[in-house]
Design an enzyme around this catalytic site. Structure first.
Site, PDB file in Angstrom:
ATOM      1  N   HIS A 134     -10.159   1.252   1.940  1.00 15.86           N
ATOM      2  CA  HIS A 134      -9.625   2.585   2.283  1.00 15.86           C
ATOM      3  C   HIS A 134     -10.758   3.594   2.497  1.00 15.86           C
ATOM      4  O   HIS A 134     -10.674   4.453   3.376  1.00 15.86           O
ATOM      5  CB  HIS A 134      -8.732   3.119   1.162  1.00 15.86           C
ATOM      6  CG  HIS A 134      -7.302   2.686   1.228  1.00 15.86           C
ATOM      7  ND1 HIS A 134      -6.489   2.916   2.310  1.00 15.86           N
ATOM      8  CD2 HIS A 134      -6.517   2.059   0.313  1.00 15.86           C
ATOM      9  CE1 HIS A 134      -5.265   2.445   2.068  1.00 15.86           C
ATOM     10  NE2 HIS A 134      -5.265   1.912   0.859  1.00 15.86           N
ATOM     11  N   CYS A 154       0.857  -1.181   0.000  1.00 15.91           N
ATOM     12  CA  CYS A 154       0.000   0.000   0.000  1.00 15.91           C
ATOM     13  C   CYS A 154       0.894   1.233   0.000  1.00 15.91           C
ATOM     14  O   CYS A 154       1.884   1.274   0.731  1.00 15.91           O
ATOM     15  CB  CYS A 154      -0.887  -0.015   1.248  1.00 15.91           C
ATOM     16  SG  CYS A 154      -1.979   1.405   1.365  1.00 15.91           S
ATOM     17  N   HIS A 204      -9.187  -3.862  -1.657  1.00 17.54           N
ATOM     18  CA  HIS A 204      -8.209  -3.072  -0.894  1.00 17.54           C
ATOM     19  C   HIS A 204      -8.585  -1.583  -0.916  1.00 17.54           C
ATOM     20  O   HIS A 204      -8.572  -0.911   0.110  1.00 17.54           O
ATOM     21  CB  HIS A 204      -6.817  -3.318  -1.502  1.00 17.54           C
ATOM     22  CG  HIS A 204      -5.695  -2.512  -0.928  1.00 17.54           C
ATOM     23  ND1 HIS A 204      -4.578  -3.085  -0.361  1.00 17.54           N
ATOM     24  CD2 HIS A 204      -5.486  -1.172  -0.845  1.00 17.54           C
ATOM     25  CE1 HIS A 204      -3.758  -2.137   0.056  1.00 17.54           C
ATOM     26  NE2 HIS A 204      -4.271  -0.960  -0.238  1.00 17.54           N
ATOM     27  N   GLU A 205      -8.938  -1.083  -2.106  1.00 18.73           N
ATOM     28  CA  GLU A 205      -9.226   0.353  -2.239  1.00 18.73           C
ATOM     29  C   GLU A 205     -10.561   0.730  -1.591  1.00 18.73           C
ATOM     30  O   GLU A 205     -10.679   1.793  -0.973  1.00 18.73           O
ATOM     31  CB  GLU A 205      -9.203   0.762  -3.714  1.00 18.73           C
ATOM     32  CG  GLU A 205      -7.863   0.593  -4.408  1.00 18.73           C
ATOM     33  CD  GLU A 205      -6.705   1.220  -3.672  1.00 18.73           C
ATOM     34  OE1 GLU A 205      -6.851   2.317  -3.089  1.00 18.73           O
ATOM     35  OE2 GLU A 205      -5.616   0.605  -3.655  1.00 18.73           O
TER      36      GLU A 205
HETATM   37 NI    NI Z   1      -3.631   1.015  -0.079  1.00 18.43          NI
END
Ligand code: NI
Length: 192
Positions: A150, A104, A146-147
């Site tokens: 966030h 990341c 993953h995004e």
């Molecule tokens: Ni990331």
């Protein structure tokens, strides 16, 4: 001034743990955030010999809006184009779960083997504010999970914080090697 890698915030910065806000209208300000996200990702990549800047969420440049950008081609550094997803919402997760390596841009020098669903479906808006549907599997499905994490203030390390064997570092030669758990802890990447 275009955004650079220095606009990217990193753990233990608590701003990364906040929930991002929904985008109601694609304004000039939103378009500027998107341009800055792309520029910051490409500048980060220009300083990393062994890695591709694959994706970024707006919160990573400290703009807590539900926007993610994902590189069109994960293999070719010369293709500098991105997909843009606004208000991304994963509507379906499909198994099996698979473990694979993740890094990341907001977690410096720590990599992990993270379990993710192998297929997803997502709804979002494109850069023009038009609704789109996306089906993804494999690495793209992983990146999207993953995004979207966030945008909810969740970091990849949160998924593996109780698994001391899941952490890796990148050597100068660009190879992944096991990283000592106590060393990971000392970097302050885990939640308090
Ligand atoms: Ni990331």
């Amino acid at each position: 001034m275009p955004a650079t890698k220095d606009n990217i915030i990193t753990l233990p910065d608590k701003q990364l743990r906040q929930r991002s806000q929904k985008v109601n209208v694609v304004t000039d300000e939103v378009r500027q955030v998107i341009a800055d996200m792309k520029a910051a990702t490409l500048d980060w990549e220009a300083h990393r010999p062994h890695e591709l800047g694959v994706a970024l969420a707006a919160v990573q440049i400290n703009k807590p809006l539900k926007i993610i950008v994902v590189r069109n081609d994960f293999e070719d550094k010369n293709d500098k184009s991105f997909h843009v997803f606004i208000n991304p919402n994963i509507t379906k997760f499909e198994g099996p779960m698979e473990d694979d390596y993740e890094g990341c841009l907001s977690v410096t020098d720590v990599y992990g083997k993270v379990p993710r669903y192998s297929k997803i479906r997502m709804r979002a808006l494109n850069e023009n504010g038009e609704p789109i549907r996306v089906r993804a599997e494999g690495f793209l499905a992983r990146i999207i999970q993953h995004e979207v994490d966030h945008t909810a203030g969740v970091m990849f390390v949160d998924h593996i914080e109780n698994n001391p064997e899941a952490f890796y570092k990148l050597t100068d030669e660009g190879k992944l090697e096991k990283l000592d758990y106590e060393q990971v802890r000392s970097t302050g990447v885990f939640r308090d």
